[in-house]
Enzyme design. Structure first.
Site, mmCIF file in Angstrom:
data_model
loop_
_atom_site.group_PDB
_atom_site.id
_atom_site.type_symbol
_atom_site.label_atom_id
_atom_site.label_comp_id
_atom_site.label_asym_id
_atom_site.label_seq_id
_atom_site.Cartn_x
_atom_site.Cartn_y
_atom_site.Cartn_z
ATOM 1 N N TRP A 43 0.829 -1.208 0.000
ATOM 2 C CA TRP A 43 0.000 0.000 0.000
ATOM 3 C C TRP A 43 0.861 1.254 0.000
ATOM 4 O O TRP A 43 0.505 2.238 -0.636
ATOM 5 C CB TRP A 43 -0.989 -0.001 1.174
ATOM 6 C CG TRP A 43 -1.975 -1.118 1.084
ATOM 7 C CD1 TRP A 43 -2.115 -2.166 1.941
ATOM 8 C CD2 TRP A 43 -2.961 -1.333 0.053
ATOM 9 N NE1 TRP A 43 -3.122 -3.002 1.521
ATOM 10 C CE2 TRP A 43 -3.650 -2.520 0.379
ATOM 11 C CE3 TRP A 43 -3.324 -0.635 -1.101
ATOM 12 C CZ2 TRP A 43 -4.690 -3.025 -0.419
ATOM 13 C CZ3 TRP A 43 -4.350 -1.136 -1.901
ATOM 14 C CH2 TRP A 43 -5.020 -2.319 -1.559
ATOM 15 N N LYS A 64 -12.046 -1.762 7.048
ATOM 16 C CA LYS A 64 -11.167 -2.640 7.815
ATOM 17 C C LYS A 64 -11.620 -2.648 9.281
ATOM 18 O O LYS A 64 -12.111 -3.621 9.782
ATOM 19 C CB LYS A 64 -9.709 -2.197 7.730
ATOM 20 C CG LYS A 64 -9.203 -1.957 6.302
ATOM 21 C CD LYS A 64 -8.968 -3.261 5.531
ATOM 22 C CE LYS A 64 -8.841 -3.071 4.029
ATOM 23 N NZ LYS A 64 -7.733 -2.234 3.589
ATOM 24 N N ASP A 119 -1.456 6.571 6.340
ATOM 25 C CA ASP A 119 -2.533 5.689 5.903
ATOM 26 C C ASP A 119 -2.793 4.735 7.069
ATOM 27 O O ASP A 119 -2.001 3.835 7.339
ATOM 28 C CB ASP A 119 -2.095 4.925 4.650
ATOM 29 C CG ASP A 119 -3.121 3.887 4.196
ATOM 30 O OD1 ASP A 119 -4.178 3.751 4.837
ATOM 31 O OD2 ASP A 119 -2.842 3.206 3.183
HETATM 32 C C1 LIG Z 1 -7.178 -1.867 2.204
HETATM 33 C C2 LIG Z 1 -6.126 -0.857 2.252
HETATM 34 C C3 LIG Z 1 -6.024 0.159 1.286
HETATM 35 C C4 LIG Z 1 -6.955 0.243 0.091
HETATM 36 O O1 LIG Z 1 -8.184 0.692 0.479
HETATM 37 P P1 LIG Z 1 -9.359 1.020 -0.558
HETATM 38 O O2 LIG Z 1 -10.411 1.516 0.362
HETATM 39 O O3 LIG Z 1 -9.696 -0.245 -1.257
HETATM 40 O O4 LIG Z 1 -8.871 2.054 -1.494
HETATM 41 C C5 LIG Z 1 -5.035 1.094 1.436
HETATM 42 N N1 LIG Z 1 -4.173 1.070 2.463
HETATM 43 C C6 LIG Z 1 -4.232 0.106 3.410
HETATM 44 C C7 LIG Z 1 -3.249 0.122 4.530
HETATM 45 C C8 LIG Z 1 -5.199 -0.870 3.330
HETATM 46 O O5 LIG Z 1 -5.274 -1.831 4.266
#
Ligand SMILES: *Cc1c(COP(=O)(O)O)cnc(C)c1O
Length: 362
Positions: free
Chosen positions: A101, A197, A173
């Site tokens: 990511w 998540k 993030d």
């Molecule tokens: C799942 C995830 C993403 C992607 O998320 P989307 O909502 O599908 O764009 C980005 N960063 C992390 C750390 C993730 O776990």
């Protein structure tokens, strides 16, 4: 009967949050319609929207210097929106690479400016099994911001202490570990998290942004992509994902009723201790690749002696109603996602399955 859900995302939600949605689904608070059917400008939805913001503010103790935003497009849109707003064409931003990511976030920034890699923990086999040490970070004091991924959902690593970045805004993030414990967000310029998540269904992305950092954002980009647009309109510039916000409100209310983030931290640490303890005890059979200091409390990854056993483990667990254990397609092995909704009891059930599986196949 409900499954024991170890999905990485969309992930399991706390049952009381779902039951609350069921109970008021067709008719919301005597209004003669579902919350899905209410205008986002009406008082019923606005109360839910504002309550979700208030709950987040209370749970995290978010100071007045920061603002909560509800956006769409997932964390993936944030990969682009952050550099669009804050990476000047002739300037640079620092990215710390700790997994897939973070690489994706960097790729978007490359299309817009000149980001630098301040550190990477990629191994010779293209896997990431640790978080960089402070001394490894080659930070540029003139960077527009420093970007990190607080929890690496695919490789199962997590930052347990924030990097020292001086006066450069820290951007994180936090998609897969937002709200896992009390977190002082005052030190961040911006954090973002896709809800699916650890805090709700897909469709809404939470952003917490420092107001003076936000004010530096470019004005010559489309309005919809500016943080200021959403901030000035209390995240009601355009139609928000009303049902996703509503359900997230239910999850946040559940967290508060459980005792808030202190209780979440206790619960998550207990789960991690049980599971990593089992992996260490049975290390002849289960191999946990992540450096101990970087182990994630949210996504616990391990491998069995062969790929065939990985697959059999996942298939047999499924027969016992434990789902979502297959590792990410790029990483293989087994991944246990143990977000807030997963209980210590669920982890104990998994560990007793692991014990009998190792005995039968070791
Ligand atoms: C799942 C995830 C993403 C992607 O998320 P989307 O909502 O599908 O764009 C980005 N960063 C992390 C750390 C993730 O776990």
């Amino acid at each position: 009967m409900r499954a024991i859900n170890f999905n990485a995302g969309p992930a399991g939600l706390p049952l009381p949050a779902l039951e609350r949605a069921r109970d008021e689904f067709v008719e919301f608070q005597g209004s003669g319609m579902s919350i899905l059917e209410h205008s986002h400008r009406g008082k019923e939805y606005e109360a839910v929207h504002d309550e979700a913001i208030a709950l987040l503010t209370r749970l995290l103790g978010i100071p007045d210097t920061h603002q909560v935003l509800f956006l769409q497009g997932g964390a993936s849109l944030q990969f682009a929106m952050v550099p669009m707003n804050f990476l000047p064409g002739d300037g640079s931003a620092d990215y710390v690479l700790t997994g897939t990511w973070s690489e994706k976030a960097l790729d978007e920034a490359k299309l817009l400016g000149n980001p630098r890699v301040a550190a990477t923990t990629i191994g010779p086999d293209k896997r990431y099994t640790r978080i960089p040490r402070e001394a490894e970070l080659q930070l540029d004091p003139k960077a527009a911001y420093v970007h990190i991924t607080s929890n690496n959902t695919i490789f199962g690593t997590q930052w347990h202490a924030w990097p020292q970045v001086g006066s450069v805004p820290l951007v994180a993030d936090m998609s897969s570990d937002f709200l896992w414990r009390p977190t002082d967000l005052s030190r961040f310029g911006l954090v973002y998290a896709g809800a699916q998540k650890n805090l709700g269904p897909s469709g809404v992305t939470v952003v917490v942004i420092r107001k003076d950092f936000m004010a530096r954002g470019r004005k010559d980009i489309p309005k919809i992509l500016r943080y200021t647009t959403h901030a000035e309109n209390n995240s009601l510039y355009n139609t928000p994902p009303t049902f996703a916000v509503y359900l997230m409100r239910n999850v946040l209310a559940w967290i508060e009723a459980q005792g808030g983030l202190v209780a979440m931290e206790r619960r998550n640490n207990e789960k991690a201790e049980i599971l990593y303890g089992a992996l260490d005890r049975m290390s002849g059979f289960y191999r946990a690749p992540v450096e101990k200091a970087a182990r994630s409390t949210m996504n616990i990854v391990f491998r069995l002696p062969t790929e065939e056993l990985d697959d059999r483990f996942v298939a047999e667990a499924k027969k016992q109603r434990m789902v979502g254990l297959k590792g990410h397609r790029s990483a293989g092995g087994v991944r246990v996602s143990a977000y807030n909704a997963v209980s210590p009891e669920n982890i104990r059930t998994l560990v007793s399955f692991m014990e009998s599986f190792a005995k039968a196949n070791g």
